[in-house]
Scaffold this motif. Sequence first.
Motif, PDB file in Angstrom:
ATOM      1  N   SER A  41      -6.442  -9.582  12.689  1.00  0.00           N
ATOM      2  CA  SER A  41      -6.991  -8.416  11.997  1.00  0.00           C
ATOM      3  C   SER A  41      -5.846  -7.549  11.480  1.00  0.00           C
ATOM      4  CB  SER A  41      -7.846  -7.628  12.994  1.00  0.00           C
ATOM      5  OG  SER A  41      -8.299  -6.455  12.377  1.00  0.00           O
ATOM      6  N   GLY A  42      -5.951  -7.150  10.221  1.00  0.00           N
ATOM      7  CA  GLY A  42      -4.929  -6.296   9.624  1.00  0.00           C
ATOM      8  C   GLY A  42      -3.754  -7.062   9.045  1.00  0.00           C
ATOM      9  N   SER A  43      -3.799  -8.396   9.076  1.00  0.00           N
ATOM     10  CA  SER A  43      -2.646  -9.168   8.578  1.00  0.00           C
ATOM     11  C   SER A  43      -2.607  -9.226   7.054  1.00  0.00           C
ATOM     12  CB  SER A  43      -2.645 -10.583   9.171  1.00  0.00           C
ATOM     13  OG  SER A  43      -3.842 -11.256   8.825  1.00  0.00           O
ATOM     14  N   GLY A  44      -3.743  -8.958   6.397  1.00  0.00           N
ATOM     15  CA  GLY A  44      -3.718  -8.904   4.931  1.00  0.00           C
ATOM     16  C   GLY A  44      -4.634  -9.889   4.229  1.00  0.00           C
ATOM     17  N   LYS A  45      -5.610 -10.427   4.954  1.00  0.00           N
ATOM     18  CA  LYS A  45      -6.483 -11.439   4.349  1.00  0.00           C
ATOM     19  C   LYS A  45      -7.322 -10.835   3.216  1.00  0.00           C
ATOM     20  CE  LYS A  45      -8.284 -12.253   8.373  1.00  0.00           C
ATOM     21  NZ  LYS A  45      -7.522 -11.232   9.141  1.00  0.00           N
ATOM     22  N   SER A  46      -7.896  -9.636   3.476  1.00  0.00           N
ATOM     23  CA  SER A  46      -8.694  -8.991   2.417  1.00  0.00           C
ATOM     24  C   SER A  46      -7.801  -8.587   1.247  1.00  0.00           C
ATOM     25  CB  SER A  46      -9.394  -7.737   2.950  1.00  0.00           C
ATOM     26  OG  SER A  46     -10.153  -8.072   4.064  1.00  0.00           O
ATOM     27  N   THR A  47      -6.588  -8.201   1.562  1.00  0.00           N
ATOM     28  CA  THR A  47      -5.642  -7.829   0.502  1.00  0.00           C
ATOM     29  C   THR A  47      -5.374  -9.034  -0.399  1.00  0.00           C
ATOM     30  OG1 THR A  47      -4.635  -6.247   2.026  1.00  0.00           O
ATOM     31  CG2 THR A  47      -3.342  -6.850   0.081  1.00  0.00           C
TER      32      THR A  47
ATOM     33  N   TYR B   9       0.853  -1.190   0.000  1.00  0.00           N
ATOM     34  CA  TYR B   9       0.000   0.000   0.000  1.00  0.00           C
ATOM     35  C   TYR B   9       0.886   1.237   0.000  1.00  0.00           C
ATOM     36  CZ  TYR B   9      -4.088  -2.875   1.042  1.00  0.00           C
ATOM     37  OH  TYR B   9      -5.100  -3.789   0.980  1.00  0.00           O
TER      38      TYR B   9
ATOM     39  N   THR C 164       2.326  -1.864   8.336  1.00  0.00           N
ATOM     40  CA  THR C 164       1.862  -2.757   7.268  1.00  0.00           C
ATOM     41  C   THR C 164       3.054  -3.261   6.468  1.00  0.00           C
ATOM     42  OG1 THR C 164      -0.067  -1.334   7.104  1.00  0.00           O
ATOM     43  CG2 THR C 164       0.237  -2.958   5.376  1.00  0.00           C
TER      44      THR C 164
HETATM   45  N1  LIG Z   1      -6.221   1.335   1.248  1.00  0.00           N
HETATM   46  C1  LIG Z   1      -5.269   1.116   2.147  1.00  0.00           C
HETATM   47  N2  LIG Z   1      -4.239   1.974   2.294  1.00  0.00           N
HETATM   48  C2  LIG Z   1      -3.257   1.764   3.176  1.00  0.00           C
HETATM   49  N3  LIG Z   1      -3.193   0.685   3.987  1.00  0.00           N
HETATM   50  C3  LIG Z   1      -4.195  -0.214   3.894  1.00  0.00           C
HETATM   51  C4  LIG Z   1      -5.283  -0.048   2.979  1.00  0.00           C
HETATM   52  N4  LIG Z   1      -6.128  -1.101   3.108  1.00  0.00           N
HETATM   53  C5  LIG Z   1      -5.598  -1.884   4.069  1.00  0.00           C
HETATM   54  N5  LIG Z   1      -4.434  -1.357   4.541  1.00  0.00           N
HETATM   55  C6  LIG Z   1      -3.564  -1.943   5.565  1.00  0.00           C
HETATM   56  O1  LIG Z   1      -3.095  -3.183   5.062  1.00  0.00           O
HETATM   57  C7  LIG Z   1      -3.070  -4.162   6.102  1.00  0.00           C
HETATM   58  C8  LIG Z   1      -3.882  -5.370   5.672  1.00  0.00           C
HETATM   59  O2  LIG Z   1      -5.266  -5.020   5.599  1.00  0.00           O
HETATM   60  P1  LIG Z   1      -6.380  -6.103   5.263  1.00  0.00           P
HETATM   61  O3  LIG Z   1      -7.666  -5.375   5.184  1.00  0.00           O
HETATM   62  O4  LIG Z   1      -5.943  -6.892   4.093  1.00  0.00           O
HETATM   63  O5  LIG Z   1      -6.318  -7.008   6.586  1.00  0.00           O
HETATM   64  P2  LIG Z   1      -7.307  -8.192   7.068  1.00  0.00           P
HETATM   65  O6  LIG Z   1      -6.420  -9.316   7.515  1.00  0.00           O
HETATM   66  O7  LIG Z   1      -8.300  -8.479   6.007  1.00  0.00           O
HETATM   67  O8  LIG Z   1      -8.009  -7.518   8.326  1.00  0.00           O
HETATM   68  P3  LIG Z   1      -9.449  -7.804   9.029  1.00  0.00           P
HETATM   69  O9  LIG Z   1      -9.378  -9.206   9.574  1.00  0.00           O
HETATM   70  O10 LIG Z   1      -9.481  -6.775  10.116  1.00  0.00           O
HETATM   71  O11 LIG Z   1     -10.504  -7.605   7.980  1.00  0.00           O
HETATM   72  C9  LIG Z   1      -3.581  -3.471   7.362  1.00  0.00           C
HETATM   73  O12 LIG Z   1      -2.465  -3.110   8.147  1.00  0.00           O
HETATM   74  C10 LIG Z   1      -4.311  -2.253   6.840  1.00  0.00           C
HETATM   75  O13 LIG Z   1      -4.179  -1.171   7.760  1.00  0.00           O
END
Ligand SMILES: Nc1ncnc2c1ncn2[C@@H]1O[C@H](COP(=O)(O)OP(=O)(O)OP(=O)(O)O)[C@@H](O)[C@H]1O
Length: 217
Positions: free
Chosen positions: A40-46, A11, A19
Amino acid sequence: MLECRDLSFHYDRHDPGETPDFHFSFRLAPGECLSVEGPSGSGKSTLLGLLAGFLEPAGGTLAWQGQDLLALPPWERGITTVFQEHNLFDQLPVWLNVGLGLAPDMKLTREQRVRIREGLAEVGLEGLQDRLPGELSGGQRQRVALLRALLRGSRVLLLDEPFSGLDETTRDGLWALVRRQKAAGAAVVLVSHDRDDIEALADRRCRLEGGRLWPVD
Ligand SMILES: Nc1ncnc2c1ncn2[C@@H]1O[C@H](COP(=O)(O)OP(=O)(O)OP(=O)(O)O)[C@@H](O)[C@H]1O
């Protein structure tokens, strides 16, 4: 085989946050389910966003049976994603929301209508086919979204905590639908922390940490 090799992403940020850069690698055979855990925030949605094509990777490769998926837009990848938010069309009744998975132009055949009716019964939504999404509970909307995704028969399914908050009977019905898709050759990536979901569906488990996927025994 779904083959993801060093699919990388970072990002753009101005803050020096924590991150990490992401580098994803895994292989998934047709019919196989890989579960992904991680805080949470580890990057699963990414990860899901990169696979589905909503995010553009900085590098790496992604292929299904040797075909380069990165060259294709999301709607041509043969990948269906079910997010936590349900993305239903508020102005369309339940049966048409489900039908969009089978016929995006909404021209449904008789067989497809029967399949929708059977599917609604399987997930405990019998009799609710004419309601609008706004007239359903959160759990019912979740089932509509899942059913739409599962009936589509995609070669790759990405499921993001899809069964959270559902009662056991409904969840069992949805597990059965996912298993059927697996048996038909779908590869499934399941983001879940639920031990029961993972045990019921996953053939392999991994954990997302430090921007990478690590196998879990
Ligand atoms: N648009 C963005 N710009 C900058 N950083 C981002 C953006 N979207 C997500 N992040 C960061 O990237 C990291 C991964 O986010 P992601 O949403 O993939 O996590 P996740 O594992 O799906 O979290 P959760 O379980 O809370 O949904 C986090 O640290 C988040 O703060």
